[in-house]
Structure formats: C-alpha cells, structure tokens
Motif scaffolding. Sequence first.
Motif, short mmCIF file in Angstrom:
data_model
loop_
_atom_site.label_atom_id
_atom_site.label_comp_id
_atom_site.label_asym_id
_atom_site.label_seq_id
_atom_site.Cartn_x
_atom_site.Cartn_y
_atom_site.Cartn_z
N ASN A 1 -62.70 1.07 -16.31
CA ASN A 1 -61.27 0.88 -16.63
C ASN A 1 -60.30 0.13 -15.64
OD1 ASN A 1 -61.91 1.79 -19.43
ND2 ASN A 1 -61.53 3.86 -18.83
N GLY A 2 -60.91 -0.59 -15.11
CA GLY A 2 -60.07 -1.57 -13.90
C GLY A 2 -59.73 -0.82 -12.60
N GLU A 3 -60.58 0.22 -12.26
CA GLU A 3 -60.51 1.10 -11.04
C GLU A 3 -61.85 1.26 -10.60
OE1 GLU A 3 -57.79 2.05 -9.65
OE2 GLU A 3 -56.56 1.44 -11.36
N HIS A 4 -61.97 0.67 -9.18
CA HIS A 4 -63.28 1.05 -8.48
C HIS A 4 -63.30 2.43 -7.86
CE1 HIS A 4 -64.04 -3.44 -8.05
NE2 HIS A 4 -62.65 -3.66 -8.21
N VAL A 5 -64.32 2.92 -8.21
CA VAL A 5 -64.85 4.33 -8.00
C VAL A 5 -65.27 4.47 -6.36
CG1 VAL A 5 -66.07 6.33 -8.49
CG2 VAL A 5 -65.07 4.85 -10.25
N GLY A 6 -64.91 5.19 -5.66
CA GLY A 6 -65.28 5.26 -4.39
C GLY A 6 -65.16 4.33 -3.03
N VAL A 7 -63.82 3.40 -3.65
CA VAL A 7 -63.86 2.31 -2.63
C VAL A 7 -62.35 1.99 -2.84
CG1 VAL A 7 -64.47 0.51 -4.09
CG2 VAL A 7 -64.69 0.16 -1.64
N ASP A 8 -61.54 1.51 -1.71
CA ASP A 8 -60.20 1.26 -1.97
C ASP A 8 -60.18 -0.20 -1.99
OD1 ASP A 8 -57.70 0.39 -1.35
OD2 ASP A 8 -57.28 1.80 0.29
N ALA A 9 -60.24 -0.75 -3.15
CA ALA A 9 -60.28 -2.08 -3.30
C ALA A 9 -59.09 -2.87 -2.81
CB ALA A 9 -60.14 -2.41 -4.73
N ALA A 10 -57.96 -2.34 -2.73
CA ALA A 10 -56.89 -3.17 -2.00
C ALA A 10 -57.03 -3.30 -0.82
CB ALA A 10 -55.51 -2.52 -2.21
N ALA A 11 -57.60 -2.57 0.09
CA ALA A 11 -57.94 -2.50 1.52
C ALA A 11 -58.95 -3.50 1.62
CB ALA A 11 -58.32 -1.25 1.97
N VAL A 12 -60.00 -3.45 0.85
CA VAL A 12 -61.29 -4.39 0.95
C VAL A 12 -60.50 -5.98 0.62
CG1 VAL A 12 -63.23 -5.42 -0.16
CG2 VAL A 12 -62.97 -3.06 0.30
N ARG A 13 -59.76 -6.40 -0.23
CA ARG A 13 -59.36 -7.53 -0.62
C ARG A 13 -58.42 -7.66 0.79
NH1 ARG A 13 -58.45 -5.63 -5.84
NH2 ARG A 13 -56.30 -4.95 -5.26
N ALA B 1 -60.63 -8.97 3.67
CA ALA B 1 -61.31 -10.25 3.34
C ALA B 1 -60.27 -11.24 3.68
CB ALA B 1 -61.74 -10.11 1.65
N GLN B 2 -58.97 -11.42 3.12
CA GLN B 2 -57.95 -11.97 3.31
C GLN B 2 -57.87 -12.52 4.88
OE1 GLN B 2 -56.59 -14.06 0.92
NE2 GLN B 2 -55.45 -15.06 2.55
N THR B 3 -57.81 -11.51 5.61
CA THR B 3 -57.47 -11.49 7.06
C THR B 3 -58.65 -12.33 7.58
OG1 THR B 3 -56.38 -9.56 7.23
CG2 THR B 3 -57.36 -10.28 9.11
N TYR B 4 -59.77 -11.83 7.22
CA TYR B 4 -61.29 -12.39 7.80
C TYR B 4 -61.15 -13.85 7.41
CZ TYR B 4 -62.92 -7.91 8.86
OH TYR B 4 -63.13 -6.64 9.32
N ALA B 5 -60.73 -13.92 6.35
CA ALA B 5 -60.66 -15.68 5.67
C ALA B 5 -60.00 -16.62 6.54
CB ALA B 5 -60.22 -15.72 4.08
N GLU C 1 -58.84 -16.11 9.56
CA GLU C 1 -59.50 -16.30 10.80
C GLU C 1 -60.40 -17.23 11.01
OE1 GLU C 1 -60.66 -12.49 12.08
OE2 GLU C 1 -58.64 -11.70 12.67
N LEU C 2 -61.23 -17.33 9.76
CA LEU C 2 -62.47 -18.01 9.83
C LEU C 2 -61.84 -19.80 9.36
CD1 LEU C 2 -65.33 -18.74 9.50
CD2 LEU C 2 -65.40 -18.16 7.12
N PHE C 3 -61.10 -19.66 8.57
CA PHE C 3 -60.27 -21.20 8.37
C PHE C 3 -59.54 -21.77 9.76
CE2 PHE C 3 -59.64 -19.83 3.62
CZ PHE C 3 -61.05 -20.03 3.38
N ALA C 4 -59.07 -20.82 10.22
CA ALA C 4 -58.40 -21.26 11.54
C ALA C 4 -59.51 -21.71 12.66
CB ALA C 4 -57.51 -20.21 12.17
N GLY C 5 -60.56 -20.95 12.76
CA GLY C 5 -61.68 -21.51 13.39
C GLY C 5 -62.15 -22.73 13.08
N ILE C 6 -62.44 -23.05 11.93
CA ILE C 6 -62.91 -24.04 11.20
C ILE C 6 -62.03 -25.25 11.32
CG2 ILE C 6 -63.62 -25.22 9.04
CD1 ILE C 6 -64.66 -22.65 8.14
#
Length: 310
Positions: free
Chosen positions: A270-282, A285-289, A291-296
């Motif tokens: 029902n729209g909620e991820h169980v056992g993981v903090d989805a907001a923290a994962v996103r 991911a945004q931070t890593y992206a 950094e990667l884009f800056a390197g590219i």
Amino acid sequence: RMGKVLMDKESPDGLEEATERALRDSEALIRRHHGAENGRIQYAVTPRFAVSCTEECLRGARDLADAYDGVAIHTHASENEDEIAAVEAETGMRNVHWLHEVGLTGDDVVLAHCVHTDEAEREVLADTNTNVTHCPSSNMKLASGIAPVEDYQRRGINVALGNDGPPCNNTLDAFTEMRQASLLAKVDDRDPTAIAAETAFEMATVNGARAANVERVGTLREGWKADLVGLTTDNERSTPIHDPISHLVFAAHGDDVRFTMVDGQVRYENGEHVGVDAAAVRERAQTYAEELFAGIDAAAATSGNTAERE
C-alpha cells in the motif's frame, strides 16, 4: 543478480579501469555478497560489452565466474550495427562468435539485446544454451532495431525480458516491457498473433527465472518460493477484465502494484516499503548521481566531448 560493470578499454567518459583492478574488485564483491540473504542475492560477472573490454578482461570474467559456484556472466551483445562492425574490425569475428571464443556463452551466460545476429550466431546461441534478454524499450529509444525473438524461441533459446539502463529506458517498468515486446513483434511481422500475451508473460516470469538460474521461482506452485506481486484492479483501465493475462501485459502499469512479497516476506504494501527507508535510499541515489554526473561532465569537457543525459 548484481554485478560490477567491467570496462578496461579507454573511453571518452573516463570510466575505464585497469583490468586487474576491475576483476579484483569484482571478486571482492563476490566474496562479500554472493549467496547473501539466504541465497537470495546472487552475483554475475558483468563485462559491459566487447567494445569496452579487452580480451584479457573477457577471458578473466569467465575464469572468475568458474572459480565460484553459482556465479553467472552477464554482458551486452549485438545491440547495434556499429558495435558489431567495431568488434569485427578488431577480432575478425562477429560479436557472438567472439564472445564464444573467449568463453562468454553457455547456460550461465545472459546476453542482453542480441538484435543483430546471423544464422551462424543463432546456432551458437542455441547449441550453447545461452540466454538472451530482450530489451524492447531500449532498442526502440536508441533506434537499435528489432530483435528476432520469435526465431530465437523457435530454436529453443531462452528469451527473458530486460530494461537495460535508466538512460536508455527511463521507466524500468516490467509491465511496459511486456507490452512493448508483444506490440513490437506484431508490427515487425505484420502479424497480430506474434508474441501473444501468454508468451510475453512467460518471458517476464519463468524465462527470467531460468535466465537468472533461480530455482523454484517464476510461477505459483506448491513448494516454490512465494515471490509475488499484487496489483489493484480498482481503476478504469481494469474495468472490465476479460482475460487476466492480457490485462497484465497490455493494460497494467507498475504503479498498479500494491504489494510485493519475496520468499514469503512482504517488502512493499500500500505504497510503503517494508524494512527499508525509501526516502533515505532516494536521497543517497540522488547524491551519488550528482557526483557521477559531475565526474562525467568533467571528463567530457577535458576530452572535448559533450555528455548527454536523458
């Protein structure tokens, strides 16, 4: 399955690595993750494709996979005609023949795309029980062509469905891939019966499990793992449902999913991820992206090329 992409030939984006380091890092990941979570996480050695990998890297990928039980190999092959021409100019062989030469065929190998293959290459794929992953959305977006999926299936080649990566797919929606695979074949063959809904559904489920060499997964059966996806039918496009399989292939979307279960454990409900903090994962991911884009972008500026992202 998961795997670190191997690229040891010089590239304009500066993402290449030394061969020994690339293989060494991949082996470290195998030791750390392969078989984790009670066997749910499996590793695949993943050379990007023949154009970006040396012969040493490709042969090293086979040696590394053979050194560990259950480790597979995944790479891209014969996606577009320029790739095939480049491999042939360097090796004197067409792509699938070259991969076969360096050991990258077999029932533990998954080749993504395989859009442009000739008769002899298809015989190799069939004779070695090599798996093919069809990526229809990516092949359309990049104008690569249409893979001969039905011919592969007639030869007994296992064809699963894939997304490719976000830059050449964007949605990564498995339901979209089922729909695109069926519709694309119908247009190509001028035949409305080409890749029927049932076939597309099998490509996304049991064929995918077979390609990944995952046991007791891909169908609802007593004694098999309870890997389930539940969708809502409380919307306009689901009313009425005449044929459930046809609905899943041609009408359903990823955002219809209301729960997922992995080996009997609910992971999304029902729209909620169980056992993981989805907001923290996103956020990560945004931070890593970024950094990667800056390197590219920095590498592209140095080489005089313009980086493009869609």
